[in-house]
Motif scaffolding. Structure first.
Motif, PDB file in Angstrom:
ATOM      1  N   SER A  18       0.815  -1.220   0.000  1.00  0.00           N
ATOM      2  CA  SER A  18       0.000   0.000   0.000  1.00  0.00           C
ATOM      3  C   SER A  18       0.846   1.267   0.000  1.00  0.00           C
ATOM      4  N   VAL A  19       2.017   1.232   0.635  1.00  0.00           N
ATOM      5  CA  VAL A  19       2.900   2.401   0.631  1.00  0.00           C
ATOM      6  C   VAL A  19       3.271   2.757  -0.801  1.00  0.00           C
ATOM      7  N   ALA A  20       3.686   1.760  -1.566  1.00  0.00           N
ATOM      8  CA  ALA A  20       4.061   1.972  -2.964  1.00  0.00           C
ATOM      9  C   ALA A  20       2.855   2.348  -3.812  1.00  0.00           C
ATOM     10  N   LEU A  21       1.723   1.714  -3.554  1.00  0.00           N
ATOM     11  CA  LEU A  21       0.508   1.974  -4.331  1.00  0.00           C
ATOM     12  C   LEU A  21       0.055   3.425  -4.167  1.00  0.00           C
ATOM     13  N   TYR A  22       0.040   3.895  -2.926  1.00  0.00           N
ATOM     14  CA  TYR A  22      -0.364   5.288  -2.700  1.00  0.00           C
ATOM     15  C   TYR A  22       0.709   6.262  -3.185  1.00  0.00           C
ATOM     16  N   LYS A  25      -0.133   6.740  -6.747  1.00  0.00           N
ATOM     17  CA  LYS A  25      -1.321   7.608  -6.836  1.00  0.00           C
ATOM     18  C   LYS A  25      -0.958   9.063  -6.606  1.00  0.00           C
ATOM     19  N   GLU A  26      -0.061   9.314  -5.669  1.00  0.00           N
ATOM     20  CA  GLU A  26       0.350  10.684  -5.372  1.00  0.00           C
ATOM     21  C   GLU A  26       1.120  11.289  -6.545  1.00  0.00           C
ATOM     22  N   TYR A  27       1.937  10.493  -7.207  1.00  0.00           N
ATOM     23  CA  TYR A  27       2.757  10.999  -8.312  1.00  0.00           C
ATOM     24  C   TYR A  27       1.917  11.218  -9.577  1.00  0.00           C
ATOM     25  N   PHE A 118      11.043  -0.750  -5.577  1.00  0.00           N
ATOM     26  CA  PHE A 118      10.649  -1.188  -6.924  1.00  0.00           C
ATOM     27  C   PHE A 118       9.995  -0.035  -7.690  1.00  0.00           C
ATOM     28  N   ILE A 119       9.069   0.650  -7.045  1.00  0.00           N
ATOM     29  CA  ILE A 119       8.370   1.753  -7.702  1.00  0.00           C
ATOM     30  C   ILE A 119       9.274   2.967  -7.857  1.00  0.00           C
ATOM     31  N   GLU A 120      10.023   3.308  -6.823  1.00  0.00           N
ATOM     32  CA  GLU A 120      10.927   4.463  -6.913  1.00  0.00           C
ATOM     33  C   GLU A 120      11.942   4.287  -8.037  1.00  0.00           C
ATOM     34  N   ASN A 121      12.525   3.112  -8.143  1.00  0.00           N
ATOM     35  CA  ASN A 121      13.536   2.867  -9.170  1.00  0.00           C
ATOM     36  C   ASN A 121      12.928   2.771 -10.573  1.00  0.00           C
ATOM     37  N   SER A 122      11.695   2.285 -10.650  1.00  0.00           N
ATOM     38  CA  SER A 122      11.038   2.162 -11.946  1.00  0.00           C
ATOM     39  C   SER A 122      10.694   3.528 -12.539  1.00  0.00           C
ATOM     40  N   PHE A 123      10.227   4.442 -11.684  1.00  0.00           N
ATOM     41  CA  PHE A 123       9.737   5.734 -12.174  1.00  0.00           C
ATOM     42  C   PHE A 123      10.644   6.907 -11.825  1.00  0.00           C
ATOM     43  N   ASN A 124      11.698   6.616 -11.076  1.00  0.00           N
ATOM     44  CA  ASN A 124      12.672   7.658 -10.721  1.00  0.00           C
ATOM     45  C   ASN A 124      12.028   8.830  -9.970  1.00  0.00           C
ATOM     46  N   PHE A 125      11.232   8.499  -8.945  1.00  0.00           N
ATOM     47  CA  PHE A 125      10.731   9.534  -8.036  1.00  0.00           C
ATOM     48  C   PHE A 125      10.737   8.973  -6.623  1.00  0.00           C
ATOM     49  N   LYS A 126      10.655   9.868  -5.650  1.00  0.00           N
ATOM     50  CA  LYS A 126      10.697   9.483  -4.245  1.00  0.00           C
ATOM     51  C   LYS A 126       9.294   9.416  -3.671  1.00  0.00           C
ATOM     52  N   ILE A 127       9.040   8.364  -2.935  1.00  0.00           N
ATOM     53  CA  ILE A 127       7.779   8.243  -2.198  1.00  0.00           C
ATOM     54  C   ILE A 127       8.023   8.796  -0.803  1.00  0.00           C
ATOM     55  N   HIS A 128       7.354   9.878  -0.467  1.00  0.00           N
ATOM     56  CA  HIS A 128       7.659  10.580   0.781  1.00  0.00           C
ATOM     57  C   HIS A 128       6.989   9.930   1.997  1.00  0.00           C
TER      58      HIS A 128
END
Length: 313
Positions: A18-22, A25-27, A118-128
C-alpha cells in the motif's frame, strides 16, 4: 492516463504494497487505475479512488487479459508479482511501458521497502510517505469501551502460508483466559483450516465459562479491517490481519516462528511487540516444519506472550 496494477496475491503482501501503491497515486494525480488481482487483494482496495477493480480469473487469466486489452488502452502496466503468468498478462495488455517486481532485489529489506524501492527505481521519483494506508475507515475515531466496562481482545490463530506459522490453539485460549476479565474476546479467521482452529479456541474458552465471538468466515475484507480497529489488543501469527492491525496502529502481539520477522514484521507500528524464539533452525521459511518438531512455535509458551502484553500496558 490509465495505469494497470497487478496487485500482490496475498492479503498481507497487499497491505505492505500500500505504501508503494499510494506513492504511485500521489505521483500520477490524474491517473485512472485498473487494480487487478486475487479476491482478497482487490477487496482490500475496492474503495481506492479513481479505480476499477477486476478480480483475476486464474483459470482463464490469459483470455481475461485479451478482453482487458480490448477494453482499456493502458499507458503503464505495473506488477507487484514476479510470477511468469503476470509477465504474460502484462505483455498481452500491450501497455506502452511495463514494470515487474523482482523478488531477488533488496532481499534482506522489509517487504514494504522492497515494493517501495521497486516503484521508486522504476519511475525515478521518491515516495515521501512510508505509512501503510488502506481505503477503509475505522468505525470509531477513539478506542471502543463496551457498556460492561471491558475492552476488546482480538485473537487471530490462522496464517494462510501454512501450518508452521500457526501458534497452538490451546496457547491462544490460555492467553485469552488471562485477559478475559478485562476484555471481550473476538476470534478472527478465514477458510476451512482456520475454522477448525477458531472453533477449537471457542470450545476451550467455553469450558472455562468464557464467551467469545467467533467471526471466522463471517466477515468481508472491509468488515475484517473495521473489526480489527475495534480491538484494544490484537494477538496474532504472522499473517494478513497482522498487517491490517499495523496499518491502523493497533496494539499488537505478533508471534513469529519460521518466517523472517525482519522482513514481515508489523510495519512502523509503535504499538506492536514481537514474540519469537532464537533457534538454530529459524527461520526455515517452510510451510510445515521440515524437522517435524515445530519447536519454534511449540516451545514459545503462553507466558511469553502474556509478559509482552503486560509490557504494552
Amino acid at each position: 492516463m490509465k495505469i494497470f496494477i497487478h496487485l500482490p496475491n496475498w492479503l498481507g503482501d497487499a497491505v505492505m504494497a500500500s505504501v508503494a501503491l499510494y506513492g504511485i497515486k500521489e505521483y500520477f494525480k490524474n491517473a485512472e487505475f485498473i487494480l487487478y488481482g486475487s479476491f482478497v487483494s482487490t477487496q482490500l482496495f475496492k474503495n481506492f479512488s479513481h479505480s476499477k477493480i477486476i478480480i483475476e480469473d486464474r483459470k482463464k487469466r490469459y483470455k481475461q487479459a485479451l478482453k482487458l486489452r480490448k477494453e482499456f488502452k493502458v499507458d503503464f502496466a505495473i506488477s507487484f508479482r514476479s510470477a511468469l503468468s503476470s509477465k504474460i498478462i502484462l505483455s498481452i495488455l500491450r501497455a506502452k511501458k511495463r514494470y515487474f517486481f523482482d523478488k531477488r532485489k533488496f532481499k534482506e529489506e522489509h517487504q514494504v521497502l522492497k515494493y517501495l524501492y521497486f516503484i521508486e527505481n522504476s519511475f525515478n521519483f521518491k515516495i515521501h510517505s512510508k505509512e501503510l494506508q488502506l481505503p477503509i475507515k475505522a468505525r470509531f475515531s477513539r478506542l471502543l469501551m463496551l457498556k460492561n466496562g471491558k475492552k476488546i481482545l482480538g485473537i487471530n490463530p490462522g496464517a494462510t502460508f501454512g501450518s508452521a506459522k500457526r501458534w497452538d490453539a490451546r496457547y491462544f485460549a490460555e492467553v485469552a483466559k488471562e485477559f478475559s476479565k478485562s476484555h471481550e474476546i473476538l476470534i478472527f479467521g478465514a477458510g476451512d483450516g482456520e475454522q477448525i482452529l477458531c472453533d477449537e479456541i471457542e470450545k476451550l474458552l467455553k469450558k472455562s465459562n468464557i464467551k467469545a465471538k467467533n467471526l471466522c468466515n463471517k466477515t468481508s475484507i472491509q468488515t475484517l479491517c473495521q473489526n480489527i480497529t475495534l480491538c484494544d489488543l490484537f494477538i496474532t501469527n504472522d499473517s494478513g490481519p497482522m498487517h491490517i492491525a499495523a496499518a491502523y496502529k493497533i496494539k499488537t502481539i505478533a508471534i513469529f516462528g519460521p518466517t523472517k520477522f525482519t522482513q514481515t514484521s508489523p510495519w512502523q507500528n509503535p504499538n506492536a511487540k514481537l514474540v519469537h524464539l532464537n533457534l538454530e533452525c529459524m527461520p526455515c521459511m517452510q510451510k510445515t516444519c521440515p524437522l517435524k518438531h515445530h519447536k519454534c512455535m511449540k516451545d514459545l509458551k503462553p507466558e511469553m506472550v502474556i509478559e509482552k502484553v503486560n509490557i504494552l500496558f
